[in-house]
Design a protein around this motif. Structure first.
Motif, short mmCIF file in Angstrom:
data_model
loop_
_atom_site.label_atom_id
_atom_site.label_comp_id
_atom_site.label_asym_id
_atom_site.label_seq_id
_atom_site.Cartn_x
_atom_site.Cartn_y
_atom_site.Cartn_z
N PRO A 33 1.54 5.01 12.57
CA PRO A 33 0.39 5.13 11.79
C PRO A 33 -0.54 4.07 11.85
O PRO A 33 -0.22 3.15 11.83
CB PRO A 33 0.84 5.39 10.67
N LEU A 34 -2.05 4.44 11.53
CA LEU A 34 -2.98 3.23 11.55
C LEU A 34 -2.85 2.74 10.22
O LEU A 34 -2.13 3.15 9.34
CB LEU A 34 -4.30 3.90 11.79
N LEU A 35 -2.94 1.25 9.98
CA LEU A 35 -2.89 0.68 8.80
C LEU A 35 -4.39 0.33 8.15
O LEU A 35 -5.36 0.03 8.88
CB LEU A 35 -2.37 -0.78 9.40
N ARG A 36 -4.42 0.47 6.93
CA ARG A 36 -5.76 0.44 6.37
C ARG A 36 -5.84 -0.47 5.19
O ARG A 36 -4.90 -0.72 4.39
CB ARG A 36 -6.24 1.62 5.90
N TRP A 37 -6.35 -1.74 5.41
CA TRP A 37 -6.16 -2.87 4.51
C TRP A 37 -7.18 -2.55 3.44
O TRP A 37 -8.29 -2.10 3.40
CB TRP A 37 -6.80 -4.23 5.20
N ARG A 38 -6.63 -3.14 2.29
CA ARG A 38 -7.46 -2.68 0.85
C ARG A 38 -8.76 -3.70 1.07
O ARG A 38 -8.88 -4.79 1.39
CB ARG A 38 -6.62 -3.26 -0.28
N TYR A 39 -9.88 -3.06 0.77
CA TYR A 39 -11.15 -3.75 0.41
C TYR A 39 -11.24 -4.70 -0.56
O TYR A 39 -10.93 -4.52 -1.77
CB TYR A 39 -12.01 -2.76 0.27
N GLY A 40 -11.67 -6.15 -0.31
CA GLY A 40 -11.67 -7.16 -1.42
C GLY A 40 -10.50 -7.71 -1.66
O GLY A 40 -10.46 -8.91 -2.11
N ASP A 41 -9.24 -7.36 -0.97
CA ASP A 41 -7.94 -8.09 -1.29
C ASP A 41 -7.04 -7.76 0.03
O ASP A 41 -6.24 -6.43 0.05
CB ASP A 41 -7.30 -7.65 -2.64
N ALA A 42 -7.01 -8.30 1.17
CA ALA A 42 -6.40 -7.94 2.18
C ALA A 42 -4.97 -8.16 2.34
O ALA A 42 -4.17 -8.21 3.28
CB ALA A 42 -6.90 -8.65 3.66
N ARG A 43 -4.43 -8.43 1.21
CA ARG A 43 -3.20 -8.64 0.96
C ARG A 43 -2.40 -7.44 1.10
O ARG A 43 -0.97 -7.61 1.44
CB ARG A 43 -2.63 -9.40 -0.26
N TYR A 44 -2.96 -6.53 0.83
CA TYR A 44 -2.38 -4.98 0.73
C TYR A 44 -2.92 -4.12 1.83
O TYR A 44 -4.12 -4.32 1.96
CB TYR A 44 -2.55 -4.44 -0.59
N PHE A 45 -2.12 -3.26 2.31
CA PHE A 45 -2.55 -2.08 3.08
C PHE A 45 -1.65 -0.97 2.98
O PHE A 45 -0.73 -1.11 2.27
CB PHE A 45 -2.57 -2.63 4.61
N THR A 46 -2.40 -0.04 3.65
CA THR A 46 -1.64 1.66 3.22
C THR A 46 -1.40 2.01 4.74
O THR A 46 -2.19 1.75 5.51
CB THR A 46 -2.52 2.31 2.27
N TYR A 47 -0.52 2.91 4.79
CA TYR A 47 -0.29 3.85 5.86
C TYR A 47 0.25 5.37 5.55
O TYR A 47 0.49 5.54 4.27
CB TYR A 47 0.47 3.29 6.77
N GLU A 48 -0.14 6.22 6.34
CA GLU A 48 0.48 7.55 5.87
C GLU A 48 1.69 7.74 6.49
O GLU A 48 1.80 7.55 7.69
CB GLU A 48 -0.75 8.48 6.53
N LYS A 49 2.62 8.63 5.94
CA LYS A 49 3.72 8.96 6.56
C LYS A 49 4.25 10.36 6.13
O LYS A 49 4.18 10.71 4.85
CB LYS A 49 5.12 7.89 5.83
N PHE A 50 4.33 10.97 7.22
CA PHE A 50 4.94 12.49 7.11
C PHE A 50 6.35 12.32 7.23
O PHE A 50 6.85 11.91 8.56
CB PHE A 50 4.33 13.26 8.30
N ASP A 51 7.13 12.98 6.65
CA ASP A 51 8.74 12.90 6.81
C ASP A 51 8.90 14.20 7.79
O ASP A 51 8.27 15.27 7.94
CB ASP A 51 9.65 13.26 5.59
N ARG A 52 9.81 14.08 8.65
CA ARG A 52 10.12 15.01 9.48
C ARG A 52 10.57 16.19 8.87
O ARG A 52 11.49 16.09 7.90
CB ARG A 52 11.06 14.66 10.59
#
Length: 727
Positions: free
Chosen positions: A251-270
């Motif tokens: 999945p693509l990683l998306r970094w938090r705006y204003g604080d790049a210490r954090y990022f999110t990603y999406e996960k579908f369980d099989r």
């Protein structure tokens, strides 16, 4: 004596009179002679020709001037010539030109395209640039391991040492502040092969084997272990999360705006029963679930809409958690989720998002009481769920194209039996500016006697839910005759399939001309209605909405006694092929004949992504229980069956059809089988469609079809095309 005798016989006379009236009113079975059916084939071929290119002025493809003050479009006229129309956007006034160069000179511009969607899944390689955003470091993979080199002095950091060529690190991305790298340790899986043989390749004397990778239900996926690499720690930090084992990409990683210490990603369980948006602390590798949705049935992966407006720590996503597909706004920092849309109707798609003005353009179905719930309408709404604007108020199925700035839009709408109308509207409030075009039918079509399909609605198996479908009748329909029924079936759970826009003519009508009433229905288990409507398909593909379809056809027969429910056949391709055979095996009391092309008859043999979505994971005994390719189920065949398969099918492996044939043979059943050399995933093409017609004529009309070899119908008499030119 005479008086009493008369009184005694009067009721009997009345009864006999009523019986004779009843007999006169009861339709007789339509059973044409051989000569009559040959004439009907000729008539159907003639209708195929007369109804081609039947609709004019049915679309407007606008080319806007840059300032959006005007646009032009081309109309194809019945005589084949073109007219060019220049429109003043503010007033809607039109000017006609016969020369394209003239109209282009007045309003140079390009046709508007809809905006692109955000990408959700990446590739197993670097994301973006190898050089850090501050231009100080370059990251690279060597012998499967991750390194970073400082560009100013050549200093090298080796983050990992356990990577190999077989299991490398990859899909690496920099944080916007250049303090972190994130990426994956990848464990690749080589997919197993499926094969087919091309038996009749020109200039060869041997069959040609074709093999290709093909993932089937239960097969393993490439997995990804997520790591972060803080430059100040100069080491790898494994993220505290399960490996990503679905789908077959990181999945693509998306970094938090204003604080790049954090990022999110999406996960579908099989297994499609859990969807998460997971936040990662790049410094510690710890995680939290910002979104965590679970279901007892399925979350539709390909309809899981997510949009992350730039420079805002919010997410717009879709969910069916309240029983209907709606949009929600998620605060990615707090995790608070609020509904944007709500109600017993379905958001079909998101057209565009304006983050600056906090507005969403979307399509939906079912919002207008009394209208076909599958009709698509366009709306605009605020992120806060307020300010809903209906952009397409007229009943019908709408298609909208906006001008570049959305100041205006062009709205074309119709129903399956009402001609298209195209209007220019104001993008701000949706008000009509002008009617641009009203479609017309060709003179040949109007004189043909053909009419578009009829819409019919009946209650489903629960006695409450409306089931929608269409009906095509012969152009010489006689209510005093009783016609066999053919159902054009496709019950794939990934969508709904009954046409909603204008249909002047189709293969359904062409078949009807032979002496059938032909129907198409969206039963329970298909998409674009409520979650409960859709959930019927869960681990239950063999159901195919057949109980709803049977009730629908019986209700049609109550309205039209000319519908013969003792002679019902059906035909379908791909999932429709599977539905056809399932009907003959599991609903043989109602369906008597079927033509099934290239079906996915055993969900274990077909493609992984489609079958696990609806049948679930892991592969359990319910897969085999619903298979059409087991002897236990093949024994249930009572009706007539024709199987068609293209030997070069690259969608559904051809062995799916051969396994059904094998099971039927071992069960001692008779059936017809047509394998077409060199053909791919198809209904059989012109030859297959000819065989389908002949099959139903023989088994439902009980008459011998034309003798093609003897030249009874050597070619289409009007067009001179090859003999099997049916639509």
């Amino acid at each position: 004596m005479h008086k009493s005798t008369w009184i005694g016989y009067a009721p009997l006379a009345t009864l006999l009179l009523n019986v004779s009236v009843l007999v006169a009113q009861t339709p007789e079975a339509f059973t044409p002679s051989h000569d009559e059916i040959v004439a009907r084939y000729k008539h159907a071929a003639r209708m195929d020709s007369l109804t081609k290119n039947a609709v004019f002025n049915d679309r407007v493809e606008a080319h806007w001037r840059q300032d959006e003050q005007s646009f032009w479009y081309e109309n194809i006229l019945p005589d084949g010539s073109s007219a060019y129309v220049l429109v003043d956007a503010k007033s809607g006034k039109k000017q006609l030109f016969t020369n394209k160069a003239q109209v282009v000179a007045e309003a140079p511009g390009e046709q508007v395209q809809q905006p692109n969607r955000q990408r959700r899944w990446g590739m197993a390689d670097f994301r973006g640039e190898r050089v850090s955003p501050d231009q100080q470091w370059e990251a690279y993979i060597e012998e499967g391991n991750l390194f970073a080199k400082r560009l100013s002095d050549g200093e090298i950091i080796q983050f990992t040492s356990d990577g190999t060529k077989e299991n490398p690190y990859g899909a690496v991305a920099w944080s916007p502040d250049s303090k972190y790298l994130a990426g994956y340790l990848i464990h690749p899986v080589q997919d197993s092969l499926v094969h087919f043989v091309l038996s009749a390749v020109p200039e060869t004397t041997r069959g040609q084997l074709v093999s290709r990778p093909y993932k089937q239900p239960g097969d393993p996926f490439t997995t990804y272990d997520l790591f972060v690499f803080p430059l100040d720690k100069r080491t790898a930090v494994k993220v505290a999360a399960e490996p990503i084992d679905f789908p077959n990409a990181a999945p693509l990683l998306r970094w938090r705006y204003g604080d790049a210490r954090y990022f999110t990603y999406e996960k579908f369980d099989r297994g499609h029963q859990r969807f998460r948006v997971i936040e990662v602390d790049s410094h510690t590798g710890t995680t939290r679930n910002v979104v965590d949705e679970r279901t007892g049935t399925f979350i539709y992966h390909d309809r899981q809409y997510t949009h992350y407006p730039e420079e805002r720590n919010i997410l717009i996503r879709s969910s069916e958690k309240d029983g209907w597909r709606h949009l929600y706004l998620v605060d990615l920092i707090s995790g608070i989720e609020k509904p944007i849309t709500a109600g017993e109707w379905v958001v079909r798609d998101v057209v565009d998002v304006d983050a600056r003005n906090r507005q969403i353009w979307f399509t939906a179905g079912g919002m207008n009481a009394g209208e076909d719930p599958y009709h698509i309408h366009y709306y605009r709404i605020g992120f806060d769920g307020k300010g809903l604007v209906d952009l397409t108020p007229e009943p019908g199925n709408h298609s909208v194209v906006f001008s570049p700035s959305k100041s205006y839009y062009i709205d074309t709408y119709s129903t399956v039996n009402q001609l298209p109308v195209t209007k220019l509207r104001n993008g701000k409030d949706g008000k009509e500016i002008a009617v641009l075009e009203e479609a017309v039918l060709s003179e040949a079509y109007q004189q043909s006697g053909i009419t578009p399909p009829e819409v019919f609605v009946a209650k489903g198996r629960d006695g409450v839910t409306d089931i929608w479908g269409i009906v095509s009748k012969p152009s010489d329909y006689d209510p005093a005759k009783k016609y066999p029924v053919l159902e054009n079936i496709y019950a794939g759970p990934h969508d709904s399939f009954v046409p909603k826009s204008f249909v002047p003519y189709s293969e359904m009508q062409s078949l009807a001309e032979l002496g059938f009433i032909v129907v198409m229905i969206d039963g329970m288990g298909t998409a674009n209605r409520s979650k409960a409507f859709h959930d019927i398909c869960w681990q239950n593909i063999a159901d195919a909405g057949l109980p709803d379809r049977i009730l629908w056809i019986k209700a049609l027969a109550e309205k039209y006694p000319s519908v013969d429910t003792t002679r019902v056949g059906l035909y379908g391709t791909s999932a429709g092929g599977q539905n056809t055979v399932s009907a003959l095996l599991f609903q043989s009391h109602f369906y008597k004949a079927g033509v099934a092309a290239c079906g996915c008859y055993d969900n274990r043999v077909d493609k992984q992504w489609w079958n696990e979505q609806w049948m679930g994971y892991p592969v359990g005994p319910h897969y085999e229980a619903q298979s059409c390719a087991t002897v236990a189920n093949a024994r249930k065949l009572n009706g007539k069956l024709l199987l068609i398969v293209g030997e070069a099918d690259s969608n559904v492996p051809p062995e799916s059809s051969y396994r059904v044939a094998d099971a039927l043979i071992r069960a001692g059943k008779t059936f017809d089988f047509l394998s077409i050399p060199g053909m791919g995933h198809s209904d059989g093409g012109p030859f297959g469609r000819m065989k389908k017609r002949d099959f139903f004529v023989k088994h439902l009309l009980q008459v011998e079809p034309p003798d093609w070899n003897a030249g009874e119908l050597p070619y289409n008499p009007d067009t001179g095309r090859e003999r099997w030119s049916f639509q």
